[in-house]
Design a protein around this motif. Structure first.
Motif, PDB file in Angstrom:
ATOM      1  N   VAL A 192       0.931  -1.380  -0.035  1.00 29.78           N
ATOM      2  CA  VAL A 192       0.113  -0.072   0.071  1.00 29.78           C
ATOM      3  C   VAL A 192       0.980   1.344   0.017  1.00 29.78           C
ATOM      4  CG1 VAL A 192      -2.102  -1.034   0.991  1.00 29.78           C
ATOM      5  CG2 VAL A 192      -0.517  -0.036   2.279  1.00 29.78           C
ATOM      6  N   GLY A 193       2.060   1.132  -0.130  1.00 26.30           N
ATOM      7  CA  GLY A 193       2.901   2.151  -0.475  1.00 26.30           C
ATOM      8  C   GLY A 193       3.370   3.227   0.724  1.00 26.30           C
ATOM      9  N   ALA A 225      -0.979   7.323   5.449  1.00 28.81           N
ATOM     10  CA  ALA A 225      -0.287   6.987   4.291  1.00 28.81           C
ATOM     11  C   ALA A 225      -1.016   5.542   3.946  1.00 28.81           C
ATOM     12  CB  ALA A 225       1.164   6.523   5.074  1.00 28.81           C
ATOM     13  N   MET A 226      -1.323   4.549   4.890  1.00 26.68           N
ATOM     14  CA  MET A 226      -1.945   3.385   4.617  1.00 26.68           C
ATOM     15  C   MET A 226      -3.293   3.718   3.646  1.00 26.68           C
ATOM     16  SD  MET A 226      -1.812   1.334   8.149  1.00 26.68           S
ATOM     17  CE  MET A 226      -2.770   0.112   7.560  1.00 26.68           C
ATOM     18  N   ALA A 227      -4.241   4.529   4.000  1.00 32.04           N
ATOM     19  CA  ALA A 227      -5.339   4.822   3.263  1.00 32.04           C
ATOM     20  C   ALA A 227      -5.157   5.735   2.056  1.00 32.04           C
ATOM     21  CB  ALA A 227      -6.295   5.877   4.167  1.00 32.04           C
ATOM     22  N   ILE A 263     -10.451   3.347   4.166  1.00 38.18           N
ATOM     23  CA  ILE A 263     -10.241   3.253   5.413  1.00 38.18           C
ATOM     24  C   ILE A 263      -9.175   2.254   5.882  1.00 38.18           C
ATOM     25  CG2 ILE A 263     -12.013   1.412   5.729  1.00 38.18           C
ATOM     26  CD1 ILE A 263     -11.546   4.572   8.201  1.00 38.18           C
ATOM     27  N   SER A 264      -8.242   3.118   6.884  1.00 39.06           N
ATOM     28  CA  SER A 264      -7.193   2.093   7.327  1.00 39.06           C
ATOM     29  C   SER A 264      -7.122   2.116   8.874  1.00 39.06           C
ATOM     30  CB  SER A 264      -5.818   2.863   6.789  1.00 39.06           C
ATOM     31  OG  SER A 264      -5.581   4.151   7.475  1.00 39.06           O
ATOM     32  N   VAL A 265      -6.874   1.152   9.446  1.00 40.15           N
ATOM     33  CA  VAL A 265      -6.619   0.949  10.873  1.00 40.15           C
ATOM     34  C   VAL A 265      -5.353   0.086  11.151  1.00 40.15           C
ATOM     35  CG1 VAL A 265      -7.907  -1.155  10.933  1.00 40.15           C
ATOM     36  CG2 VAL A 265      -7.727   0.184  12.970  1.00 40.15           C
ATOM     37  N   THR A 266      -4.623   0.536  12.236  1.00 41.13           N
ATOM     38  CA  THR A 266      -3.330  -0.036  12.974  1.00 41.13           C
ATOM     39  C   THR A 266      -3.097   0.435  14.159  1.00 41.13           C
ATOM     40  OG1 THR A 266      -0.888  -0.044  12.747  1.00 41.13           O
ATOM     41  CG2 THR A 266      -1.873   2.142  11.917  1.00 41.13           C
ATOM     42  N   LEU A 273      -8.736   7.902   6.877  1.00 45.14           N
ATOM     43  CA  LEU A 273      -9.974   7.814   5.941  1.00 45.14           C
ATOM     44  C   LEU A 273      -9.437   8.960   4.905  1.00 45.14           C
ATOM     45  CD1 LEU A 273     -12.765   7.027   5.419  1.00 45.14           C
ATOM     46  CD2 LEU A 273     -13.365   9.381   6.567  1.00 45.14           C
ATOM     47  N   ALA A 274      -9.362   8.209   3.781  1.00 40.69           N
ATOM     48  CA  ALA A 274      -8.999   8.885   2.616  1.00 40.69           C
ATOM     49  C   ALA A 274     -10.207   8.951   1.578  1.00 40.69           C
ATOM     50  CB  ALA A 274      -7.792   8.417   1.584  1.00 40.69           C
ATOM     51  N   VAL A 275     -10.679  10.123   0.994  1.00 42.17           N
ATOM     52  CA  VAL A 275     -11.724  10.355   0.294  1.00 42.17           C
ATOM     53  C   VAL A 275     -11.065  11.198  -1.123  1.00 42.17           C
ATOM     54  CG1 VAL A 275     -14.055  11.042  -0.232  1.00 42.17           C
ATOM     55  CG2 VAL A 275     -13.432  10.187   2.163  1.00 42.17           C
TER      56      VAL A 275
END
Length: 161
Positions: free
Chosen positions: A65-66, A85-87, A101-104, A125-127
């Protein structure tokens, strides 16, 4: 948290995404795919659920996921910077998704520290049409409770997007 409450929230998220014409992709660490599983348990979820990644290791966070190595080195895997960065990273490569949506986090029972105790969970949260948002939460309970609270919180974030 009762399963039916989580299912109702997941149904609301799917309806919201369908109504707004958006598709969702997830990238999960401490929840191990529970966000995607919760959504995909509901018939018709494929209309709006693009897919999901489980990126437990830092190596996979970077390659799949970069997430920049520099962010992981400076802030650690459990940080709002890594969650963002994940999102952002997963959304860049998921052409048909509009929302990520990302979670860590640290679900326990071990792995915590004084600075990042068990129950520390970060979300991104990336939109495509809005700035990325992120937040850090502190949940309590055992591993299952922390993971369930994380899924609930992530779904709430998507619902508000």
């Amino acid at each position: 948290m009762p399963d039916n409450e989580l299912r109702t929230l997941a149904e609301q998220v799917l309806e919201h995404l369908c109504r707004t014409g958006r598709r969702l992709i997830t990238v999960e660490s401490c929840t191990g795919g529970l966000i995607s599983a919760t959504l995909s348990d509901i018939p018709g979820s494929s209309d709006v659920l693009e897919g999901g990644f489980v990126t437990y290791s830092n190596a996979l966070k970077m390659s799949a996921v970069g997430v920049p190595e520099a962010i992981l080195a400076q802030y650690g895997a459990v940080s709002i910077q890594t969650a963002e960065a994940m999102a952002n990273g997963v959304l860049l490569n998921a052409r048909d998704a509009d929302v990520a949506i990302s979670v860590t986090g640290i679900a326990g029972p071990g792995g915590g520290s004084a600075l990042k105790p068990v129950g520390t969970v970060c979300f991104g949260l990336a939109v495509r049409t809005a700035p990325t948002t992120s937040m850090q939460c502190h949940f309590t309970g055992d591993r299952a409770a922390i993971r369930a609270q994380s899924v609930h919180h992530a779904l709430q974030m998507v619902l508000r997007a």
